[in-house]
Write a protein that holds these residues in place. Structure first.
Motif, short mmCIF file in Angstrom:
data_model
loop_
_atom_site.label_atom_id
_atom_site.label_comp_id
_atom_site.label_asym_id
_atom_site.label_seq_id
_atom_site.Cartn_x
_atom_site.Cartn_y
_atom_site.Cartn_z
N ARG A 86 0.86 -1.19 0.00
CA ARG A 86 0.00 0.00 0.00
C ARG A 86 0.89 1.23 0.00
N CYS A 87 1.24 1.76 1.15
CA CYS A 87 2.03 3.00 1.18
C CYS A 87 3.52 2.74 0.92
N GLY A 88 4.00 1.53 1.20
CA GLY A 88 5.39 1.18 0.95
C GLY A 88 6.37 1.58 2.03
N GLU A 89 5.91 2.22 3.09
CA GLU A 89 6.84 2.65 4.14
C GLU A 89 7.45 1.48 4.90
N CYS A 90 6.87 0.32 4.82
CA CYS A 90 7.40 -0.85 5.52
C CYS A 90 8.51 -1.55 4.72
N ARG A 91 8.64 -1.23 3.47
CA ARG A 91 9.59 -1.93 2.60
C ARG A 91 11.01 -1.98 3.17
N PRO A 92 11.57 -0.87 3.66
CA PRO A 92 12.93 -0.95 4.21
C PRO A 92 13.03 -1.91 5.40
N HIS A 93 11.99 -1.95 6.24
CA HIS A 93 12.01 -2.85 7.39
C HIS A 93 11.92 -4.30 6.93
N VAL A 94 11.07 -4.58 5.96
CA VAL A 94 10.95 -5.94 5.42
C VAL A 94 12.28 -6.36 4.81
N GLU A 95 12.89 -5.50 4.03
CA GLU A 95 14.16 -5.83 3.37
C GLU A 95 15.28 -6.00 4.39
N ALA A 96 15.24 -5.27 5.49
CA ALA A 96 16.24 -5.44 6.56
C ALA A 96 16.07 -6.81 7.21
#
Length: 62
Positions: A47-57
């Motif tokens: 959706r907003c994509g703000e979680c992407r860095p946390h998921v990738e980490a």
């Protein structure tokens, strides 16, 4: 992203989709390493994509 919800629960990664660290680790354990595929495994879409860095980490850590 709902920062208040995220601050209230350190295991919550994505407030848009209610995706938790355990959900991401589960997906990684099945072999998924791509952000979109991890969400798709749980029947979700970005959706907003703000979680992407946390998921990738989390992917990098495992």
């Amino acid at each position: 992203m709902n920062e208040d919800r995220k601050l209230a629960d350190a295991t919550l990664v994505c407030t848009c989709n209610d995706l938790y660290i355990c959900d991401i680790v589960e997906a990684i354990d099945t072999g998924e390493v791509d952000y979109r595929e991890i969400l798709a495994l749980h029947g979700l879409q970005p959706r907003c994509g703000e979680c992407r860095p946390h998921v990738e980490a989390l992917v990098s850590e495992h």
